[in-house]
Design an enzyme around this catalytic site. Structure first.
Site, PDB file in Angstrom:
ATOM      1  N   HIS A   1       2.965  -5.568  -3.672  1.00 38.12           N
ATOM      2  CA  HIS A   1       2.162  -4.485  -3.882  1.00 38.12           C
ATOM      3  C   HIS A   1       1.898  -4.238  -5.185  1.00 38.12           C
ATOM      4  O   HIS A   1       2.528  -4.653  -6.322  1.00 38.12           O
ATOM      5  CB  HIS A   1       3.214  -3.218  -3.413  1.00 38.12           C
ATOM      6  CG  HIS A   1       2.070  -2.136  -3.111  1.00 38.12           C
ATOM      7  ND1 HIS A   1       2.372  -0.986  -4.106  1.00 38.12           N
ATOM      8  CD2 HIS A   1       1.035  -1.764  -2.309  1.00 38.12           C
ATOM      9  CE1 HIS A   1       1.423  -0.102  -3.853  1.00 38.12           C
ATOM     10  NE2 HIS A   1       0.781  -0.608  -2.857  1.00 38.12           N
ATOM     11  N   ALA A   2       0.693  -3.504  -5.477  1.00 40.93           N
ATOM     12  CA  ALA A   2       0.241  -3.231  -6.900  1.00 40.93           C
ATOM     13  C   ALA A   2       1.189  -2.486  -7.562  1.00 40.93           C
ATOM     14  O   ALA A   2       1.055  -2.850  -9.035  1.00 40.93           O
ATOM     15  CB  ALA A   2      -1.020  -2.382  -6.653  1.00 40.93           C
ATOM     16  N   THR A   3       2.052  -1.865  -7.268  1.00 44.44           N
ATOM     17  CA  THR A   3       3.051  -1.108  -8.076  1.00 44.44           C
ATOM     18  C   THR A   3       4.148  -2.231  -8.643  1.00 44.44           C
ATOM     19  O   THR A   3       5.302  -1.717  -9.318  1.00 44.44           O
ATOM     20  CB  THR A   3       3.842  -0.104  -7.166  1.00 44.44           C
ATOM     21  OG1 THR A   3       4.262  -0.578  -5.926  1.00 44.44           O
ATOM     22  CG2 THR A   3       3.010   1.006  -6.829  1.00 44.44           C
ATOM     23  N   LYS A   4       4.223  -3.377  -8.154  1.00 46.27           N
ATOM     24  CA  LYS A   4       5.309  -4.371  -8.684  1.00 46.27           C
ATOM     25  C   LYS A   4       4.880  -5.208  -9.761  1.00 46.27           C
ATOM     26  O   LYS A   4       3.529  -5.435 -10.121  1.00 46.27           O
ATOM     27  CB  LYS A   4       5.690  -5.322  -7.345  1.00 46.27           C
ATOM     28  CG  LYS A   4       6.161  -4.757  -6.222  1.00 46.27           C
ATOM     29  CD  LYS A   4       7.325  -3.986  -6.230  1.00 46.27           C
ATOM     30  CE  LYS A   4       7.829  -3.393  -4.972  1.00 46.27           C
ATOM     31  NZ  LYS A   4       7.035  -2.237  -4.335  1.00 46.27           N
ATOM     32  N   PRO A   5       5.858  -5.667 -10.579  1.00 42.97           N
ATOM     33  CA  PRO A   5       5.546  -6.495 -11.632  1.00 42.97           C
ATOM     34  C   PRO A   5       4.481  -7.550 -11.504  1.00 42.97           C
ATOM     35  O   PRO A   5       3.765  -7.819 -12.219  1.00 42.97           O
ATOM     36  CB  PRO A   5       7.063  -7.013 -12.287  1.00 42.97           C
ATOM     37  CG  PRO A   5       7.839  -6.124 -11.581  1.00 42.97           C
ATOM     38  CD  PRO A   5       7.340  -5.797 -10.250  1.00 42.97           C
TER      39      PRO A   5
END
Lengths: 380, 380
Positions: free
Chosen positions: A193-197
């Site tokens: 997901h976009a929030t992951k590195p």
């Protein structure tokens, strides 16, 4: 509710000072991959970019087979069905709602267990009690990318002959005992997901160790259509779990830069460690290293976690309480007194923003707020 | 298996002559929307592009509330949970596997019914028998975008007080009695997959009629986190059903061009109608007009459908048998003799390629192959 991201943007100071602000790949690199997809006329359905991403992830994550998926939750749902998980299934209480949600959709049900104090990962002792009581599978979580007690859990799964499927949502980039944390277990689902590195905007990946499991997972990710029967459906039916070529293009572009971005995130982490007391940091790295997804701290005794979050919010900084309340509280059948560690962690843990583009000044702004609120009781 | 798309591409003659070749939006328009997403730093999680797309779809589809979703199947799964559907649920046998698959994931089960001969949509008489026998919801399908017998099904749902949730996967752009086909029912799930005339690469949309249903659907699309309780989870839990800003960008770019593309697809359909006998075409438009997703024909008596598909394949043309075998055949409990219409349709229906960029010469190539094989028995 004010959006901390919008606040930080308004100040014009680089990436938002909020947990989960996405990393944007280099636009030229991204455009090249996007053009490839658009030129090919293939936009989804196991296209060449998704395949290439799967190959590169398999290599990096020390597993023979990877299926790119629409999300990490979808990957977990598919894994549960591949391994025929149904009935009560052990999951930690200190986790994101998706772990238990995936079980519900797959026709299983969460049997919550507490976590270990040291790493906030699933407690093998509580898990064994649940297995002895009839639980039919284990779905531990590599919390903040720190490995579970993989040896103990493997032994339990073997002894009770139950599937061991890891929710490795946080675990991209983390390593333990010479291999990727996500490589343990019968299967593991990671979030992209976009929030992951490392991310594919929305996405996930399912990691498995034999070709039969991969083929069944692909079938389930494609509605349950069986390529060996001319693409006709058979039970169990699946869903649409595919990663699009467009999302895969983001992943490939970001993977080209990942090692550099990882180093920069590690530097951000190091700066936080230089600024904040060592004892505040969760020892998520007690088992493993390299995780750069979360900077998790526990606020000291006597400090109200929500005061820290609120003070930061007023300065445009988006801290986040992961995971509060602990998930066993949604289960009316759970013995609410049996989760002291999850309960304590849920009251005290905060994740700090981390982004490869943060400047030292930005990190220090976050550290200053946290120090100010957390040190206040001691200063008084 | 040879990929018909690859074959057609090799000939360098424009879009692949295969069912479901995606429409690519104008690249300049697309780039503008993509830049907006990348500049904003928001890549998913109910971002501004997804919101804008929802507004534009609501306007176009004659419903007050639209939730953009990761896929049409996800939209249907969420709809089932919003309306508390569980237990045996009426679905047509002549449908795609996703209709029944969504029921399985949502904890319900398919109670297959046959379809009407005229429109190949759910038979209200068979449905009433199933409701009298204990079925607890109706999930009809607007096959090929032609409307179901919406009046009869609405009456049934009202009389038995059961939810009526349409699988409107095919129905974007189709209209009936002055409104969008997808606007009927308590809820409808449309597919915005790359193979559809209007798409978001991977995606779908859930259409509902009151704000409470929308809010519950949004909660379920976001793991079951409740914004009214500070974002904490409550049961029923959800999944990751969100549409990314990147996929929404594709949708917005394509929507800007949709009316023109729709006209061109209608022209392709008209050319097929001019070239092929009228009696071959399914009367999907008996209830409604404007659907441009599929050109479905039934091969004449005495012609083996698979011969047509295979002859076309040899010339690089990808026809497709929708939907074969009919889905009741995967259900060991179904009375296999009770589905004569689904069975007959599954043996005879073929969908022809349709794409706004097809030239007359391309359409004629398809028509020539179909005519040659279908007319052969008569010529002998």
């Amino acid at each position: 509710m004010t959006d901390p991201l919008a606040l930080a943007r308004a100040r014009g100071d680089g990436p938002a000072l909020t947990v989960g602000a996405p990393v944007i790949p280099d636009r030229r690199g991204l455009a090249a991959y996007l053009d490839r997809a658009l030129d090919s006329g293939r936009l989804s359905n196991f296209g060449p970019l998704a395949s290439r991403l799967e190959e590169r992830l398999a290599e990096r994550l020390d597993v023979p087979y990877v299926l790119s998926c629409a999300s990490g939750t979808t990957a977990l749902m598919i894994a549960l069905r591949v391994f025929g998980v149904s009935g009560p299934t052990v999951v930690p209480s200190f986790t994101f709602a998706a772990t238990a949600g995936a079980l519900d959709w797959a026709g299983a049900s969460a049997r919550f267990c507490d976590v270990e104090p040291a790493c906030l990962t699933l407690c093998p002792i509580a898990s064994e009690a649940a297995l002895a009581d009839g639980a039919r599978a284990l779905v531990p979580v590599h919390t903040y990318g720190g490995a579970c007690d993989v040896a103990a859990l493997r032994d339990l799964a073997a002894r009770y002959r139950k599937p061991l499927i890891y929710d490795a949502a946080h675990a991209f980039g983390a390593r333990f005992q010479g291999k990727a944390v996500a490589a343990y277990g019968d299967a593991a689902a990671i979030s992209l997901h976009a929030t992951k590195p490392f991310h594919t905007v929305e996405g996930g990946a399912l990691l498995v160790h034999d070709q039969g499991a991969l083929e069944e997972a692909r079938r389930l990710a494609n509605f349950g259509l069986d390529p060996r029967r001319g693409g006709t459906a058979r039970r169990p039916l699946g869903l649409n779990g595919k990663m699009s070529e467009i999302h895969a293009a983001f992943g490939l572009a970001l993977l080209d830069e990942y090692d550099t971005l990882h180093e920069r995130r590690r530097a951000v982490m190091a700066r936080y460690r230089a600024r904040l007391p060592a004892c505040w940091f969760l020892p998520a790295s007690a088992r493993g290293s390299g995780s750069d997804a979360y900077v998790a701290i526990a606020v000291p005794d006597g400090v109200a976690r929500d005061d820290v979050v609120e003070s930061a919010r007023r300065e445009g900084i988006g801290l986040r309480a992961y995971f509060a309340p602990p998930l066993h509280e949604i289960d009316p059948d759970a013995d609410q007194a049996a989760f002291p560690v999850s309960r304590g962690a849920a009251d005290r843990v905060i994740c700090l923003p981390i982004h490869p583009d943060f400047t030292t000044a930005q990190i220090d702004r976050v550290a200053d707020v946290v120090l100010r609120v957390c040190d206040a009781p001691r200063a008084n």
